[in-house]
Motif scaffolding. Sequence first.
Motif, PDB file in Angstrom:
ATOM      1  N   ASP A  10      26.181-151.626 132.313  1.00  0.00           N
ATOM      2  CA  ASP A  10      26.031-151.800 130.870  1.00  0.00           C
ATOM      3  C   ASP A  10      25.715-150.494 130.162  1.00  0.00           C
ATOM      4  OD1 ASP A  10      26.572-154.446 131.222  1.00  0.00           O
ATOM      5  OD2 ASP A  10      24.506-155.148 130.990  1.00  0.00           O
ATOM      6  N   GLN A  64      32.836-159.815 139.861  1.00  0.00           N
ATOM      7  CA  GLN A  64      33.258-160.798 138.862  1.00  0.00           C
ATOM      8  C   GLN A  64      34.701-161.236 139.078  1.00  0.00           C
ATOM      9  OE1 GLN A  64      31.114-162.138 136.190  1.00  0.00           O
ATOM     10  NE2 GLN A  64      32.767-163.594 136.550  1.00  0.00           N
ATOM     11  N   PRO A  86      26.804-163.389 133.794  1.00  0.00           N
ATOM     12  CA  PRO A  86      26.403-163.425 132.379  1.00  0.00           C
ATOM     13  C   PRO A  86      24.969-163.913 132.188  1.00  0.00           C
ATOM     14  CG  PRO A  86      28.602-164.341 132.647  1.00  0.00           C
ATOM     15  CD  PRO A  86      28.044-164.166 134.029  1.00  0.00           C
ATOM     16  N   ARG A 134      22.576-161.123 132.900  1.00  0.00           N
ATOM     17  CA  ARG A 134      22.508-160.192 131.762  1.00  0.00           C
ATOM     18  C   ARG A 134      21.554-160.709 130.689  1.00  0.00           C
ATOM     19  NH1 ARG A 134      28.044-158.913 133.211  1.00  0.00           N
ATOM     20  NH2 ARG A 134      28.252-156.628 133.342  1.00  0.00           N
ATOM     21  N   THR A 135      21.546-161.997 130.482  1.00  0.00           N
ATOM     22  CA  THR A 135      20.616-162.581 129.505  1.00  0.00           C
ATOM     23  C   THR A 135      19.174-162.353 129.931  1.00  0.00           C
ATOM     24  OG1 THR A 135      22.183-164.279 128.786  1.00  0.00           O
ATOM     25  CG2 THR A 135      19.848-164.740 128.435  1.00  0.00           C
ATOM     26  N   SER A 146      32.066-160.299 130.068  1.00  0.00           N
ATOM     27  CA  SER A 146      30.673-160.434 130.505  1.00  0.00           C
ATOM     28  C   SER A 146      29.855-161.282 129.556  1.00  0.00           C
ATOM     29  CB  SER A 146      30.039-159.042 130.621  1.00  0.00           C
ATOM     30  OG  SER A 146      30.033-158.397 129.369  1.00  0.00           O
ATOM     31  N   SER A 147      30.328-161.456 128.343  1.00  0.00           N
ATOM     32  CA  SER A 147      29.570-162.247 127.375  1.00  0.00           C
ATOM     33  C   SER A 147      29.891-163.723 127.450  1.00  0.00           C
ATOM     34  CB  SER A 147      29.872-161.750 125.952  1.00  0.00           C
ATOM     35  OG  SER A 147      31.255-161.855 125.683  1.00  0.00           O
ATOM     36  N   ALA A 148      30.791-164.107 128.355  1.00  0.00           N
ATOM     37  CA  ALA A 148      31.149-165.519 128.458  1.00  0.00           C
ATOM     38  C   ALA A 148      29.933-166.349 128.812  1.00  0.00           C
ATOM     39  CB  ALA A 148      32.235-165.714 129.513  1.00  0.00           C
ATOM     40  N   PRO A 152      27.517-168.932 130.582  1.00  0.00           N
ATOM     41  CA  PRO A 152      27.500-169.483 131.925  1.00  0.00           C
ATOM     42  C   PRO A 152      27.648-170.993 131.904  1.00  0.00           C
ATOM     43  CG  PRO A 152      25.286-169.013 131.208  1.00  0.00           C
ATOM     44  CD  PRO A 152      26.207-168.497 130.123  1.00  0.00           C
TER      45      PRO A 152
END
Length: 359
Positions: free
Chosen positions: A68, A82, A98, A101-102, A298-300, A302
């Motif tokens: 990132d 991924q 994802p 990442r959160t 990556s923002s999809a 989950p």
Amino acid sequence: MQTFLKGRRVGYWLSEKKMKKLNFQAFADLCRKRGIEVVQLDLSQPLEEQGPLDVIIHKLTDLILEADQNDSQAVLLVQRVQDYIDAHPETIVLDPLPAIRTLLDRCKSYQLIHRIEKHMRDDRICSPPFMVLNTECSPDVLKQIKELGLTFPFICKTRVAHGTNSHEMAIIFSEDDLKDVKPPCVIQSFINHNAVLYKRENVEGVSQPPSDDVMRELSRCLRQALGVSLFGIDVIINNQTGQHAVIDINAFPGYEGVPEFFNHLLNHISSVLQSHSPDIAPASEQPKVPPVSSTVPSSAPPAPGCCGMLGKEAGGSPWIVEGDGGLKGPRQRLGCNSAVSPNFQQHCVSTIATKASSQ
């Protein structure tokens, strides 16, 4: 379970430090005794050549952070993982990238916590207001702080919720102290909680332990929102109101002192596999097919999960209290996108995790 697990393949990637800390070789040995092949993944090579895989266990937090930050090598390695996940939706992943990442971003995880609390509508839960500081203190910043309901003193934390620096915090008592804050960071209203840290097994001290049903519901909502399996929740108890406040969520914590962690993990993996694909043969028995290219940003979001948490038998106090300024997180759950076996549920009811380090 012995027959069902025979021939299954579990791939894992953990740092050397994490493997030693967990003694992960013991888990690999346990899997092999049950007929499961355990594969240490080499991210420098295509994962297709190392598959097929029924389950992937990982802690890619360092690599995800580096990716990132546009580290080209880290970007390549994370994307390689991924790509394999996207090409093999039948593979169970602990945990979705994802979602990780959160959890690595305190701003995103705090926003999620507040949404969950609004959904729960439980007066026993009230996490403190927070704000991300991207610039140094100014009249506009002070105005925004007041509008968001933050009051002195604040806790000042790094925005990144992983690594040695993520544990460094400061208390800001006044507007003058704000001048010393180095953005970007997150500020959060301080809650007086008698500097108590709760852990599993027994109680020392006089503070009120967290309520089991509150923590159960919080954990269930987090599981559904993120689809994660391996996490710890940091909770404190307001010593005036008795309300629970979630102040952090940790991805794949240390599980120090959690009894029979690997047995619970393996049993739950079996439950997940049986629920997820009861009629699908083990990966080792399936023919290899060319990978399908279907990269997901990556923002999809989950997939929602319904998973169990690591625990201990009911009976006896599940808490340990230490003077450490925070409550270390109940319920480190295991499993992803499946129903929970009754035996595993029994373990999750009365457990609060040990100090959940992020290393």
